[in-house]
Design an enzyme around this catalytic site. Sequence first.
Site, PDB file in Angstrom:
ATOM      1  N   SER A 136       4.059  -8.396  -6.122  1.00  0.00           N
ATOM      2  CA  SER A 136       4.381  -8.843  -4.555  1.00  0.00           C
ATOM      3  C   SER A 136       3.093  -9.013  -4.266  1.00  0.00           C
ATOM      4  O   SER A 136       2.985  -9.975  -3.162  1.00  0.00           O
ATOM      5  CB  SER A 136       4.799  -7.489  -4.055  1.00  0.00           C
ATOM      6  OG  SER A 136       4.103  -6.233  -4.087  1.00  0.00           O
ATOM      7  N   ASP A 162      -4.399  -3.993  -4.481  1.00  0.00           N
ATOM      8  CA  ASP A 162      -3.666  -5.161  -5.059  1.00  0.00           C
ATOM      9  C   ASP A 162      -3.998  -6.382  -4.310  1.00  0.00           C
ATOM     10  O   ASP A 162      -4.193  -7.337  -5.084  1.00  0.00           O
ATOM     11  CB  ASP A 162      -2.166  -4.786  -4.778  1.00  0.00           C
ATOM     12  CG  ASP A 162      -1.848  -3.712  -5.700  1.00  0.00           C
ATOM     13  OD1 ASP A 162      -2.752  -3.001  -5.891  1.00  0.00           O
ATOM     14  OD2 ASP A 162      -0.619  -3.485  -5.994  1.00  0.00           O
TER      15      ASP A 162
HETATM   16  O1  PMV Z   1       2.540  -0.279  -8.546  1.00  0.00           O
HETATM   17  P1  PMV Z   1       1.546  -0.821  -7.396  1.00  0.00           P
HETATM   18  O2  PMV Z   1       0.881  -2.296  -7.935  1.00  0.00           O
HETATM   19  O3  PMV Z   1       2.507  -1.118  -6.218  1.00  0.00           O
HETATM   20  O4  PMV Z   1       0.204  -0.055  -7.240  1.00  0.00           O
HETATM   21  C1  PMV Z   1       0.139   0.788  -6.339  1.00  0.00           C
HETATM   22  C2  PMV Z   1      -1.111   1.458  -6.096  1.00  0.00           C
HETATM   23  C3  PMV Z   1      -1.038   2.745  -5.310  1.00  0.00           C
HETATM   24  O5  PMV Z   1      -2.453   3.271  -5.300  1.00  0.00           O
HETATM   25  C4  PMV Z   1      -0.285   3.935  -5.819  1.00  0.00           C
HETATM   26  C5  PMV Z   1      -0.500   2.579  -3.700  1.00  0.00           C
HETATM   27  C6  PMV Z   1      -1.741   1.435  -3.249  1.00  0.00           C
HETATM   28  O6  PMV Z   1      -1.458   0.772  -2.502  1.00  0.00           O
HETATM   29  O7  PMV Z   1      -3.030   1.563  -3.547  1.00  0.00           O
END
Ligand code: PMV
Length: 309
Positions: free
Chosen positions: A88, A130
């Site tokens: 995403s 991300d």
């Molecule tokens: O699984 P993903 O790529 O959505 O990673 C989320 C990472 C978290 O630390 C759990 C949330 C964030 O926005 O940092």
Amino acid sequence: MVACSAPGKIILFGEHAVVFGEPALAVAISLRTTARASPAERWSVNGRFLDDSHFKYVKSAIERSGTIGPLKLIVESTIPEGSGMGSSAAVTVASLGVLHTSSHAAEPELIASEAFDVEHVVQGRASPIDTSTSTHGHAVLVLKKKGPDFLWRLQKGERKWFLHHRDVPPMTFVVGHTGIEAATGPLVDNVREFCERSAEARKMISEIGEITLSGAEAIKEKDWVAVGELMNRNHKLLNALGVGHEMLDRLVDAAMPFSYGAKLTGAGGGGSMIALTDKPDETAEAIESAGGRAFKVLTGQRGMEVMIR
Ligand code: PMV
């Protein structure tokens, strides 16, 4: 026609803790999303209406960037959706890239800031790791204050993140996707609730922050044994925070004999794990035999780039 591409990412250390402002380290990987835009009579994405629920990130990116359009958008990705590999974020960043480039080129900092807003709107409470990693590429270290190789600062309410470029040597990871989809928002909320009522949970969050800093140093030293041990410790703490899953543990256990270390990556609750290895074929085979889907990925990839202007 304008085209942009943006990489996926894996979080090596610090997921969940980073939502509370603790340090985290993510690397851009060798899977990418490409977005193309050309003038059209009406807005569309991959031949469908913009309101299609599949394109929430693209629609929000159009709103956030203030693009007037209308444009025909084609978004293609080699990053499996819901796999913890930042699909995403890459869709959002590549879309913002073409939307801005269609009028005037935008600085990476603006793209990273708008992409973070988009993720926040669509997904709820999040950190910018991300989207900033997909924008900048290479590796991104999130710190509580400004340090060497500072990129940009992002803020939501009281929470602030200082994003930094990090040079990392080439590393091979095998990502093991459990095939279990788990939405990030509710997992992040559960961790927040746990931390509100438990000092023990809050201690675990800061311990993850310390592991991240040690992990970043160990990577710099190319001390893979130390990196692996820190990954294993980080995985245990994430399990204790309640974001693990039996299938993730099964894939971690399967990868361990061929790896320096392994842990869940991203939000958890399903999703994916990563293993640091110099035996990617054996590791991938072990993960597949345990019921996961394996992807061999290389680190140190370029960030968002304009391909055609
Ligand atoms: O699984 P993903 O790529 O959505 O990673 C989320 C990472 C978290 O630390 C759990 C949330 C964030 O926005 O940092």
